[in-house]
Design an enzyme around this catalytic site. Structure first.
Site, PDB file in Angstrom:
ATOM      1  N   GLU A 171       0.665   5.350  -2.864  1.00  0.00           N
ATOM      2  CA  GLU A 171       1.424   5.217  -1.597  1.00  0.00           C
ATOM      3  C   GLU A 171       2.408   6.174  -1.505  1.00  0.00           C
ATOM      4  O   GLU A 171       3.574   6.428  -1.343  1.00  0.00           O
ATOM      5  CB  GLU A 171       2.120   3.930  -1.785  1.00  0.00           C
ATOM      6  N   GLU A 353      -4.332  -3.049  -3.705  1.00  0.00           N
ATOM      7  CA  GLU A 353      -3.166  -3.921  -3.694  1.00  0.00           C
ATOM      8  C   GLU A 353      -3.604  -4.937  -2.659  1.00  0.00           C
ATOM      9  O   GLU A 353      -3.605  -4.383  -1.362  1.00  0.00           O
ATOM     10  CB  GLU A 353      -1.773  -3.381  -3.649  1.00  0.00           C
TER      11      GLU A 353
HETATM   12  C1  FCB Z   1       3.573  -1.886  -2.344  1.00  0.00           C
HETATM   13  C2  FCB Z   1       3.868  -1.257  -3.880  1.00  0.00           C
HETATM   14  C3  FCB Z   1       4.039  -2.086  -4.963  1.00  0.00           C
HETATM   15  C4  FCB Z   1       4.769  -3.397  -4.672  1.00  0.00           C
HETATM   16  C5  FCB Z   1       4.162  -4.020  -3.265  1.00  0.00           C
HETATM   17  C6  FCB Z   1       4.592  -5.407  -2.848  1.00  0.00           C
HETATM   18  O1  FCB Z   1       4.178  -0.955  -1.568  1.00  0.00           O
HETATM   19  O2  FCB Z   1       2.809  -0.118  -4.107  1.00  0.00           O
HETATM   20  O3  FCB Z   1       4.440  -1.641  -6.238  1.00  0.00           O
HETATM   21  O4  FCB Z   1       5.978  -3.381  -4.541  1.00  0.00           O
HETATM   22  O5  FCB Z   1       4.189  -2.970  -2.291  1.00  0.00           O
END
Ligand code: FCB
Length: 443
Positions: A171, A353
């Site tokens: 990210e 994620e």
């Molecule tokens: C993302 C991050 C991760 C976590 C989630 C909830 O932006 O990559 O580390 O904090 O959000």
């Protein structure tokens, strides 16, 4: 609400080729802070009012000491893969040489994963920049991109062939915008003249590292993880729609377009000169080095309205929301994947994620988080829908394996499918963890 996660019988996500995993990040779980250099998140945590509960990452989930039992836990969930990140300040000394103790910590984890047939998805940078590099300007200093390349060169040689997939960055939007423009993440620098500069150096670091990985680790899948918060207009007014396109270019396309089209979005020309990055000859070619996969992180969407001064403003997210205030809107996940697939010529995608913070309660040894199960059910089905529409997705990672240090929220927000009692470090698999396991093992 449901107590199960299920997909249609003909879903490609029920094939055993589809990879299911759980994800974590070094600073959020490891602790073991005395065994590594200090990083920008240590400094940020030490700065009053920056982290909601005044906490820090010195102990976190104590994964530094409990990693063996944590790998057993991961294995017990039946997953195919584990996405972890490497703490740069744990494996590199200020001299730039490897810190062998830190390297051994990860080699042991990689060995344990291999012995259990769990694929290692390694992220090389999940926000814990060594503080000594921040002291030299951090991501505002172009030199940091080359320091990252050198670190990746050493660590990828040390890891040999024990890694299934490498992601250079996690990210870069968050590192650049939240860290150097909004100032709500480490290192807490604020100002529109900084964000895009940091972003350019991060993307440059990614490109430089891709070249190194292609040489040192040609058999692993090498790529990057981007987060997307799809943008929607508040109304059908043309002004709101235009504002939304601007926001999308600013927050989302800014990080993907350089990778696949070798250029930044056209809104660059509308930014004041002093907000634009300095792009040297050859940079865009480095940044657009081919990737084997794109990691996509998705949690929520955002809604925008036109604004005369700022181009756009984000309006408060409507209900339903998770415990961190993010709207639950799984449709945006499908629409995001389909639109990225239309806009760009993409390699296979991994959902690296996806998950939800919920107000969990541990009662009599049980966390009955049916709200989170619902979230997973709906979002996995949203991915399935995108695949039906032709998007190639090869895997999915739940964020997160266990509750952990949620950055500026400290320990107040729980994203785990495993509950962590921070006083005792006891882990308890939540109902969502059991449901996830059932989905995976019943394939
Ligand atoms: C993302 C991050 C991760 C976590 C989630 C909830 O932006 O990559 O580390 O904090 O959000």
């Amino acid at each position: 609400m449901t107590d199960k996660i299920f997909l249609p019988n003909d879903s490609m996500m029920l094939s055993t080729d589809f990879i299911y995993g759980v994800a974590t990040a070094s600073f959020q779980i490891e602790g073991g802070a005395t065994n590594r250099l200090s990083c920008i998140w240590d400094t940020f945590c030490d700065t009053p009012t920056k982290v909601a509960d005044g906490s820090n990452g010195l102990i976190a989930c104590d994964h530094f000491n409990l990693w063996q039992q944590d790998i057993e836990l991961i294995d017990s969930l039946g997953v195919d893969a584990y996405r972890l990140s490497i703490s740069w300040p744990r494996v590199i000394k200020e001299s730039g040489e490897l810190n062998q103790d830190g390297v051994d910590f990860y080699l042991n984890i990689l060995d344990a994963l291999k012995s259990k047939n769990i694929k290692a998805f390694v992220t090389l940078y999940h926000w814990d920049l060594p503080q000594y590099l921040e002291d030299e300007g951090g991501w505002l200093n172009r030199e940091t991109a080359y320091k990252f390349r050198d670190y990746v060169d050493l660590i990828s040689q040390a890891f040999g062939d024990s890694v299934f997939a490498y992601a250079t960055l996690n990210e870069p939007f968050c590192s650049a915008f939240l860290g150097y423009e909004a100032g709500i993440h480490a290192p807490g620098i604020k100002g529109k003249r900084f964000g895009k500069k940091a972003a350019h150096h991060l993307l440059l670091a990614h490109g430089l590292a891709m070249k190194v990985l292609a040489k040192n680790s040609p058999n692993s899948k090498n790529g990057i993880v981007l987060n997307f918060t799809p943008c929607y207009p508040e109304s059908d007014l043309l002004t709101d729609k235009n504002a939304t396109v601007f926001a999308d270019d600013y927050f989302n396309q800014w990080y993907i377009k350089p990778l696949f089209d070798s250029k930044y979005p056209e809104i660059m020309a509308k930014l004041p000169k002093e907000h634009q990055p300095e792009i040297l000859d050859g940079d865009m070619a480095i940044i657009s080095h081919p990737v084997d996969f794109l990691g996509v992180n998705f949690y929520t969407r955002a809604i925008y309205r036109a604004d005369a001064d700022e181009h756009f403003i984000q309006i408060d997210p409507p209900e339903p929301r998770t415990d961190i205030g993010w709207e639950i809107y799984p449709n945006a996940f499908t629409e995001l994947l389909v639109s990225l697939n239309e806009k760009y010529s993409l390699p296979p995608i991994y959902i690296t994620e996806n998950g939800a913070a919920m107000a969990d309660k541990l009662i009599d040894g049980v966390v009955n988080d049916t709200d989170r199960i619902d979230y997973y059910h709906n979002h996995l089905n949203a991915v399935n829908e995108a695949m039906k529409q032709g998007v190639q997705v090869n895997g999915y990672f739940a964020w997160s394996l266990m509750d952990n240090f949620e950055w500026a929220e400290g320990y107040l927000k729980r994203f785990g499918i495993v509950y962590v009692d921070y006083d005792t470090q006891v882990r308890t698999i939540k109902a969502s963890g059991h449901a996830y396991k059932e989905l995976i093992t019943n394939r």
